[in-house]
Design an enzyme around this catalytic site. Structure first.
Site, PDB file in Angstrom:
ATOM      1  N   ASP A  17       0.873  -1.160   0.000  1.00 58.76           N
ATOM      2  CA  ASP A  17       0.000   0.000   0.000  1.00 58.76           C
ATOM      3  C   ASP A  17       0.924   1.227   0.000  1.00 58.76           C
ATOM      4  OD1 ASP A  17      -2.361   1.563   0.328  1.00 58.76           O
ATOM      5  OD2 ASP A  17      -1.967   1.692   2.471  1.00 58.76           O
ATOM      6  N   ASP A  19      -0.222   4.953   1.202  1.00 57.10           N
ATOM      7  CA  ASP A  19      -0.490   5.876   2.306  1.00 57.10           C
ATOM      8  C   ASP A  19      -0.308   5.207   3.660  1.00 57.10           C
ATOM      9  OD1 ASP A  19      -1.313   8.234   0.798  1.00 57.10           O
ATOM     10  OD2 ASP A  19      -3.054   7.057   0.194  1.00 57.10           O
ATOM     11  N   SER A 105      -2.306   1.409  -4.774  1.00 54.35           N
ATOM     12  CA  SER A 105      -2.800   2.455  -3.892  1.00 54.35           C
ATOM     13  C   SER A 105      -4.140   3.004  -4.336  1.00 54.35           C
ATOM     14  CB  SER A 105      -1.783   3.613  -3.829  1.00 54.35           C
ATOM     15  OG  SER A 105      -2.317   4.711  -3.134  1.00 54.35           O
ATOM     16  N   LYS A 150      -8.505  -3.766  -5.152  1.00 54.03           N
ATOM     17  CA  LYS A 150      -7.085  -4.103  -5.023  1.00 54.03           C
ATOM     18  C   LYS A 150      -6.832  -5.571  -5.376  1.00 54.03           C
ATOM     19  CE  LYS A 150      -5.029  -0.784  -1.821  1.00 54.03           C
ATOM     20  NZ  LYS A 150      -4.141  -0.627  -0.646  1.00 54.03           N
TER      21      LYS A 150
END
Length: 222
Positions: A17, A19, A105, A150
């Site tokens: 990921d 963030d 992301s 995702k």
């Protein structure tokens, strides 16, 4: 090329990921501060990352609040975002060991492309903020706008290497990573929300990505 159970013969993929994982910030929150809607967006982000709000709905709500933010002001805000401690060292280690790296992301290309290029990631997939006359329109498009998307991106990247998602290692921090945690061979919850802990093989609370290196070393030795 055939794949075998021997680690040295098989392409290995580590998926991150962005963030609060590879960077020590939340892109949407930084943009919100620049747009003067920080409190409103942060409240939605918190609910989404704890699984209290559907990811897609939360994304649309937050991006809508960014309408009118000048693009140059957005870039200025995002340029200040720091990398997570140990991010560069970890990615360098992985590449030295022959791993392929991917960043998936739900954030935005205006941040993800820079982060991915700086770290030397092999794959970067994120969403795009739409603009008009040099300002954000409050709209977003891309492959990661829906709940569970995702997982589909992980499948696509894995397929490029002739492997399956359950041969990958994933590193993430929030509720929208649950779908890939369930599919991965090994899932690392880093700097994460409690909702992710139950789906992780290991939880790393130390806020330094170099703490992932011994985990990878132990997997290599299996």
């Amino acid at each position: 090329m055939s794949r075998t159970s021997n680690n040295s013969d098989r392409i290995k993929l580590i998926v991150f990921d962005m963030d609060s994982t590879l960077i020590d910030a939340e892109t949407i929150d930084e943009l919100a501060e620049a747009a003067g809607v920080g409190d409103e967006v942060a409240a939605i982000t918190e609910r989404a990352m704890h699984g209290e709000l559907d990811f897609s709905e939360a994304l649309q709500q937050r991006v809508k609040l960014l309408k009118g933010l000048p693009l140059d002001k957005a870039h200025e805000a995002l340029a200040k975002m720091p990398f997570m401690p140990g991010a560069k060292e970890l990615v360098y280690y992985l590449k030295s060991r022959g791993y392929k790296t991917a960043m998936i992301s739900g954030g935005f290309t205006i941040a993800a492309d820079r982060v991915g290029e700086t770290l030397g990631m092999d794959h970067v997939v994120s969403n795009e903020l739409l603009t008009d006359n040099g300002c954000l329109t409050g709209e977003v498009r891309g492959p990661l706008t829906d709940q569970g998307s995702k997982e589909f991106v992980l499948e696509d990247i894995s397929e490029k290497y002739g492997i399956k998602p359950d041969e990958c290692v994933v590193v993430g921090d929030g509720a929208n990573d649950i779908c890939i945690f369930k599919r991965a061979k090994f899932a690392i919850a880093f700097n994460s929300k409690p909702i992710l802990h139950a789906h992780a093989n290991i939880v790393i609370t130390e806020k330094n990505l170099e703490a992932v290196i011994p985990v990878i070393q132990s997997l290599d030795s299996e």
